[in-house]
Write a protein that holds these residues in place. Structure first.
Motif, mmCIF file in Angstrom:
data_model
loop_
_atom_site.group_PDB
_atom_site.id
_atom_site.type_symbol
_atom_site.label_atom_id
_atom_site.label_comp_id
_atom_site.label_asym_id
_atom_site.label_seq_id
_atom_site.Cartn_x
_atom_site.Cartn_y
_atom_site.Cartn_z
ATOM 1 N N ILE A 1 0.841 -1.207 0.000
ATOM 2 C CA ILE A 1 0.000 0.000 0.000
ATOM 3 C C ILE A 1 0.869 1.247 0.000
ATOM 4 O O ILE A 1 0.612 2.202 -0.744
ATOM 5 C CB ILE A 1 -0.950 -0.010 1.209
ATOM 6 C CG1 ILE A 1 -1.965 -1.161 1.087
ATOM 7 C CG2 ILE A 1 -1.687 1.316 1.307
ATOM 8 C CD1 ILE A 1 -2.859 -1.313 2.297
ATOM 9 N N ALA A 2 1.924 1.244 0.823
ATOM 10 C CA ALA A 2 2.821 2.409 0.878
ATOM 11 C C ALA A 2 3.507 2.625 -0.468
ATOM 12 O O ALA A 2 3.623 3.765 -0.943
ATOM 13 C CB ALA A 2 3.860 2.223 1.980
ATOM 14 N N ASN A 3 3.956 1.551 -1.110
ATOM 15 C CA ASN A 3 4.605 1.677 -2.413
ATOM 16 C C ASN A 3 3.675 2.310 -3.441
ATOM 17 O O ASN A 3 4.078 3.174 -4.223
ATOM 18 C CB ASN A 3 5.065 0.309 -2.911
ATOM 19 C CG ASN A 3 6.299 -0.199 -2.192
ATOM 20 O OD1 ASN A 3 6.979 0.558 -1.496
ATOM 21 N ND2 ASN A 3 6.597 -1.481 -2.336
ATOM 22 N N VAL A 4 2.416 1.884 -3.432
ATOM 23 C CA VAL A 4 1.442 2.428 -4.383
ATOM 24 C C VAL A 4 1.189 3.907 -4.108
ATOM 25 O O VAL A 4 1.237 4.746 -5.024
ATOM 26 C CB VAL A 4 0.124 1.633 -4.323
ATOM 27 C CG1 VAL A 4 -0.961 2.336 -5.140
ATOM 28 C CG2 VAL A 4 0.318 0.216 -4.839
ATOM 29 N N LEU A 5 0.922 4.254 -2.857
ATOM 30 C CA LEU A 5 0.601 5.639 -2.513
ATOM 31 C C LEU A 5 1.783 6.574 -2.759
ATOM 32 O O LEU A 5 1.596 7.730 -3.157
ATOM 33 C CB LEU A 5 0.154 5.724 -1.051
ATOM 34 C CG LEU A 5 -1.155 5.002 -0.709
ATOM 35 C CD1 LEU A 5 -1.454 5.127 0.777
ATOM 36 C CD2 LEU A 5 -2.323 5.555 -1.531
#
Length: 466
Positions: free
Chosen positions: A291-295
């Protein structure tokens, strides 16, 4: 790009509806067959129709994230009432009635009576388009990205995480700024919820919006620890398995879905409920990482934050300006002007106002737009990209920011993962929010606030020192 709904697909049998989720004002149902990849959003019978469309926010954050509904559907109020009261366990005859309404609009071109569009057909934001799983760009190259998004592409079920980020800015004035400078509205409201017995939450929106990896990861992990109404997870079949609306809050159910979607990677054991949220739980570590990578790869959060910062009023100040404008030119004219300023239709011919009133309405527009940006839901769809026969995932190269759908690489040993970011609940908030938020802010400001709670603006430094 307009979509010709009548010629988009051949005539087929009526779609079947399967329950997906519910909120305070609507329920969402997946459609099957030739309608696969779409949902219908049904409003509560007594719900207020949206004040404005989604186009105003789409212009601020990008139409790759926000899509207008494909069609409006007029659904009988009696059917809506039965659907709402049944809470998902709806009689099949009722669903067949809704299905007929969908078919009449989709293939028959039936119009909708103004003020009675109680349902909208939308893209299913919990599914992932197929092409990111296959190659870096849609067939024909990057120039066809826009064309690929103009219609519903073939899609695959996937793991989908819904996040309600809330406001990422500090109060700029009024009672909240005076009572606790340096604290965001969410964290102040959190104190009120805890006094009513809600479980403790360490989530702070300012961490999520910071675009600093350690703070974004902390925010996501806090939401997974105490999801409240700010996070829920849908399994590939569409059911909510974690967060609001789930049958239970056992993290083991989500851990099971993570293993189902991503396998075990380099890990040789599963996570127990007791290990959830600790360094021993690889499932939560993987989900936080993805999720952090995407955001961090996408510009969505900075755009939402910039839209929120356009507001220069606090709630009570906005309420005063709204009431003053209504007294001068009439409520209907003020509301019409707000819609006109947002490009959401309406003709200002015959409306006469002084320059100060026009300036006030412009500031009210920014306030409503900022509130709308704070109250959206971000849908993060994830699906592991299958390995090639040689055991390696295909090399897709670096995709540019703002390329949702796209691909990220896990740092947890799970290879490449296709993703899609989608924003829902992006309708313009109505003017009734002026009074509602002014009242809420006043109520929150009257509650005692613990002095030992670190300010939102210095959380990172204080936490690092412990």
């Amino acid at each position: 790009m307009a979509v010709d709904l009548q010629s988009a697909q051949p005539r087929v049998a009526q779609p079947k509806l399967s329950f997906l989720s519910s909120g305070t004002t609507s329920t969402v149902w997946r459609l099957d067959g030739a309608f696969e990849g779409y949902v219908i959003r049904l409003l509560r019978p007594d719900a207020e129709l949206p004040f404005g469309g989604v186009d105003h926010l789409a212009r601020e954050v990008g139409d790759e994230y926000i899509r207008s509904p494909l069609a409006a559907v007029e659904v009988d109020a009696a059917l809506l009432r039965q659907i709402w009261e049944a809470e998902g366990n709806v009689n099949s005859a009722v669903l067949e009635g809704v299905s007929r309404s969908i078919t009449e609009v989709w293939y028959g071109g039936k119009g909708v009576t103004p003020g009675r569009a109680m349902g909208t057909i939308e893209l299913d934001s919990t599914r992932l388009p197929l092409w990111p799983l296959l190659q870096a760009d849609p067939p024909g190259g990057a120039q066809n990205v826009v064309a690929a998004r103009a219609v519903s592409p073939p899609s695959e079920p996937c793991l989908c995480i819904e996040i309600k980020p809330k406001s990422g800015i500090l109060p700029i004035g009024g009672p909240l700024a005076k009572m606790a400078p340096g604290y965001c509205r969410y964290c102040l409201q959190e104190q009120a919820k805890r006094r009513k017995g809600a479980p403790r939450s360490e989530y702070c929106p300012l961490d999520l919006y910071s675009m600093e990896r350690h703070r974004v990861e902390r925010a996501v992990k806090s939401l997974l620890t105490a999801p409240r109404n700010n996070l829920r997870v849908f399994r590939r079949e569409g059911e909510v398995v974690f967060g609001r609306g789930a049958a239970h809050e056992a993290q083991g159910a989500l851990a099971h879905e993570m293993r189902r979607e991503f396998g075990h990677g380099t890990r040789d054991r599963d996570t127990t409920d007791e290990q959830w949220g600790t360094d021993d739980g690889w499932e939560v570590a993987l989900l936080v990482d993805l999720i952090a990578n995407v955001l961090l790869q996408e510009p969505l959060l900075p755009r939402l934050e910039a839209t929120q910062k356009r507001s220069t009023l606090y709630a009570y100040e906005a309420l005063q300006k709204y009431e003053r404008a209504c007294e001068l030119i009439g409520k209907s004219n003020v509301d019409l002007s707000l819609k006109r300023l947002l490009g959401d239709g309406g003709d200002e011919k015959g409306i006469h106002s002084d320059s100060q009133t026009k300036a006030d309405i412009e500031r009210l527009r920014a306030w409503l737009l900022g509130l709308s940006a704070a109250d959206v839901s971000i849908m993060v769809c994830l699906r592991k990209i299958p390995n090639q026969p040689n055991g390696h995932t295909q090399n897709r190269g670096q995709r540019p920011a703002g390329s949702s759908p796209g691909v990220v690489t896990s740092s947890q040993g799970f290879g490449s993962v296709a993703y899609r970011l989608f924003v829902v609940d992006a309708y313009l908030k109505p003017p009734s929010k002026f009074a509602e938020h002014a009242r809420r802010d006043e109520e929150i400001s009257l509650l005692p606030f613990p002095q030992d709670k670190p300010p939102c603006t210095s959380k990172v430094e204080l936490r690092r020192s412990h």
